[in-house]
Write a protein that holds these residues in place. Sequence first.
Motif, PDB file in Angstrom:
ATOM      1  N   SER A  63       0.891  -1.136  -0.059  1.00 15.59           N
ATOM      2  CA  SER A  63       0.079  -0.008  -0.011  1.00 15.59           C
ATOM      3  C   SER A  63       0.950   1.154   0.047  1.00 15.59           C
ATOM      4  CB  SER A  63      -1.000   0.093   1.179  1.00 15.59           C
ATOM      5  OG  SER A  63      -0.159  -0.186   2.343  1.00 15.59           O
ATOM      6  N   VAL A  64       2.070   1.138   0.220  1.00 15.22           N
ATOM      7  CA  VAL A  64       3.026   2.266   0.456  1.00 15.22           C
ATOM      8  C   VAL A  64       4.060   2.199  -1.002  1.00 15.22           C
ATOM      9  CG1 VAL A  64       2.743   2.440   2.713  1.00 15.22           C
ATOM     10  CG2 VAL A  64       4.790   1.489   1.561  1.00 15.22           C
ATOM     11  N   LYS A  65       3.921   1.147  -1.559  1.00 18.55           N
ATOM     12  CA  LYS A  65       5.072   1.509  -2.794  1.00 18.55           C
ATOM     13  C   LYS A  65       4.819   2.293  -3.827  1.00 18.55           C
ATOM     14  CE  LYS A  65       6.158  -3.660  -3.246  1.00 18.55           C
ATOM     15  NZ  LYS A  65       5.968  -4.732  -4.077  1.00 18.55           N
ATOM     16  N   GLY A  66       5.683   3.149  -3.979  1.00 18.21           N
ATOM     17  CA  GLY A  66       5.573   4.134  -5.232  1.00 18.21           C
ATOM     18  C   GLY A  66       5.458   5.425  -4.425  1.00 18.21           C
ATOM     19  N   ARG A  67       5.070   5.444  -2.981  1.00 19.99           N
ATOM     20  CA  ARG A  67       4.894   6.627  -2.043  1.00 19.99           C
ATOM     21  C   ARG A  67       5.800   7.188  -1.108  1.00 19.99           C
ATOM     22  NH1 ARG A  67       0.503   7.267   0.645  1.00 19.99           N
ATOM     23  NH2 ARG A  67       0.270   4.944   1.287  1.00 19.99           N
ATOM     24  N   PHE A  68       6.374   5.869  -0.483  1.00 18.63           N
ATOM     25  CA  PHE A  68       7.301   5.990   0.486  1.00 18.63           C
ATOM     26  C   PHE A  68       8.685   5.617  -0.186  1.00 18.63           C
ATOM     27  CE2 PHE A  68       4.433   5.217   4.407  1.00 18.63           C
ATOM     28  CZ  PHE A  68       3.549   6.239   3.838  1.00 18.63           C
ATOM     29  N   THR A  69       9.765   5.925   0.254  1.00 12.39           N
ATOM     30  CA  THR A  69      11.090   5.804   0.036  1.00 12.39           C
ATOM     31  C   THR A  69      11.967   5.711   1.432  1.00 12.39           C
ATOM     32  OG1 THR A  69      11.110   6.911  -2.178  1.00 12.39           O
ATOM     33  CG2 THR A  69      13.189   6.280  -1.238  1.00 12.39           C
ATOM     34  N   ILE A  70      12.388   4.355   1.609  1.00 14.24           N
ATOM     35  CA  ILE A  70      13.390   4.285   2.815  1.00 14.24           C
ATOM     36  C   ILE A  70      14.824   4.461   2.321  1.00 14.24           C
ATOM     37  CG2 ILE A  70      13.486   1.655   2.578  1.00 14.24           C
ATOM     38  CD1 ILE A  70      13.302   1.356   5.521  1.00 14.24           C
ATOM     39  N   SER A  71      15.526   4.867   3.354  1.00 21.12           N
ATOM     40  CA  SER A  71      17.086   5.322   2.985  1.00 21.12           C
ATOM     41  C   SER A  71      17.775   5.356   4.251  1.00 21.12           C
ATOM     42  CB  SER A  71      17.299   6.434   2.447  1.00 21.12           C
ATOM     43  OG  SER A  71      16.926   7.659   2.927  1.00 21.12           O
ATOM     44  N   ARG A  72      19.207   5.015   4.030  1.00 22.83           N
ATOM     45  CA  ARG A  72      19.994   4.996   5.515  1.00 22.83           C
ATOM     46  C   ARG A  72      21.236   5.535   5.122  1.00 22.83           C
ATOM     47  NH1 ARG A  72      20.732  -0.921   7.343  1.00 22.83           N
ATOM     48  NH2 ARG A  72      22.418  -0.071   8.557  1.00 22.83           N
ATOM     49  N   ASP A  73      21.707   6.321   6.167  1.00 24.66           N
ATOM     50  CA  ASP A  73      23.136   6.921   6.084  1.00 24.66           C
ATOM     51  C   ASP A  73      23.877   6.620   7.113  1.00 24.66           C
ATOM     52  OD1 ASP A  73      25.421   8.806   6.108  1.00 24.66           O
ATOM     53  OD2 ASP A  73      24.069  10.658   5.679  1.00 24.66           O
ATOM     54  N   SER A  74      24.908   5.599   6.676  1.00 22.73           N
ATOM     55  CA  SER A  74      25.793   4.893   7.719  1.00 22.73           C
ATOM     56  C   SER A  74      26.562   5.853   8.308  1.00 22.73           C
ATOM     57  CB  SER A  74      26.676   3.902   6.936  1.00 22.73           C
ATOM     58  OG  SER A  74      25.684   2.889   6.563  1.00 22.73           O
ATOM     59  N   SER A  75      26.955   6.995   7.666  1.00 23.53           N
ATOM     60  CA  SER A  75      28.002   8.105   8.236  1.00 23.53           C
ATOM     61  C   SER A  75      27.288   8.660   9.446  1.00 23.53           C
ATOM     62  CB  SER A  75      28.616   8.709   7.220  1.00 23.53           C
ATOM     63  OG  SER A  75      27.405   9.872   6.702  1.00 23.53           O
ATOM     64  N   LYS A  76      26.103   8.683   9.384  1.00 23.38           N
ATOM     65  CA  LYS A  76      25.196   9.461  10.432  1.00 23.38           C
ATOM     66  C   LYS A  76      24.494   8.494  11.218  1.00 23.38           C
ATOM     67  CE  LYS A  76      24.645  13.691   7.730  1.00 23.38           C
ATOM     68  NZ  LYS A  76      23.650  14.749   7.158  1.00 23.38           N
ATOM     69  N   THR A  77      24.372   7.301  11.041  1.00 25.21           N
ATOM     70  CA  THR A  77      23.758   6.231  11.610  1.00 25.21           C
ATOM     71  C   THR A  77      22.291   6.647  11.649  1.00 25.21           C
ATOM     72  OG1 THR A  77      24.275   6.918  13.894  1.00 25.21           O
ATOM     73  CG2 THR A  77      25.817   5.503  12.770  1.00 25.21           C
ATOM     74  N   THR A  78      21.858   6.992  10.622  1.00 21.23           N
ATOM     75  CA  THR A  78      20.394   7.281  10.638  1.00 21.23           C
ATOM     76  C   THR A  78      19.485   6.473   9.637  1.00 21.23           C
ATOM     77  OG1 THR A  78      20.793   9.228   8.987  1.00 21.23           O
ATOM     78  CG2 THR A  78      20.691   9.813  11.305  1.00 21.23           C
ATOM     79  N   LEU A  79      18.355   6.505   9.630  1.00 22.66           N
ATOM     80  CA  LEU A  79      17.419   5.887   8.895  1.00 22.66           C
ATOM     81  C   LEU A  79      16.426   6.994   8.549  1.00 22.66           C
ATOM     82  CD1 LEU A  79      16.275   3.112   7.534  1.00 22.66           C
ATOM     83  CD2 LEU A  79      14.886   3.024   9.924  1.00 22.66           C
ATOM     84  N   ALA A  80      15.925   6.890   7.381  1.00 20.90           N
ATOM     85  CA  ALA A  80      14.800   7.811   7.133  1.00 20.90           C
ATOM     86  C   ALA A  80      13.662   7.186   6.118  1.00 20.90           C
ATOM     87  CB  ALA A  80      15.273   8.874   6.221  1.00 20.90           C
ATOM     88  N   LEU A  81      12.430   7.472   6.425  1.00 13.52           N
ATOM     89  CA  LEU A  81      11.399   7.242   5.562  1.00 13.52           C
ATOM     90  C   LEU A  81      10.702   8.523   4.748  1.00 13.52           C
ATOM     91  CD1 LEU A  81       9.630   4.836   4.666  1.00 13.52           C
ATOM     92  CD2 LEU A  81       8.251   5.279   6.664  1.00 13.52           C
TER      93      LEU A  81
END
Length: 123
Positions: A63-81
Amino acid sequence: EVQLVESGGALVKAGESLTLSCTASGLTFGDYAMGWFRQAPGQERDGVSCISWTGEITSYKSSVKGRFTISRDSSKTTLALQMNNLRPNDTGMYYCVADRFFSALWAGKGDYWGRGIQVTVSS
């Protein structure tokens, strides 16, 4: 002590966008697959999106495909949505989760969980 701290939750209108962030500490970030779970009012918590240790593999609830994008930044140890075109049924408490095994995330067996952040989408 491992901590996963979510931020970015808000009250928004349908069609608007919002980005959630999760800051991880106390663990070796690159050793963990990460994900977002959501618990809507009166419902069980279920998986929204997951990302592999290196970020090469991502998966999404249909239900979220095409609308949500997950990503991560290892240098900052953060996860985003990144959440676009939000709908009222996206409303819920969003949880950041970490597990050494990608498959375990979707099963809801995360090693570590954040406390959650509220997202409310009004119609």
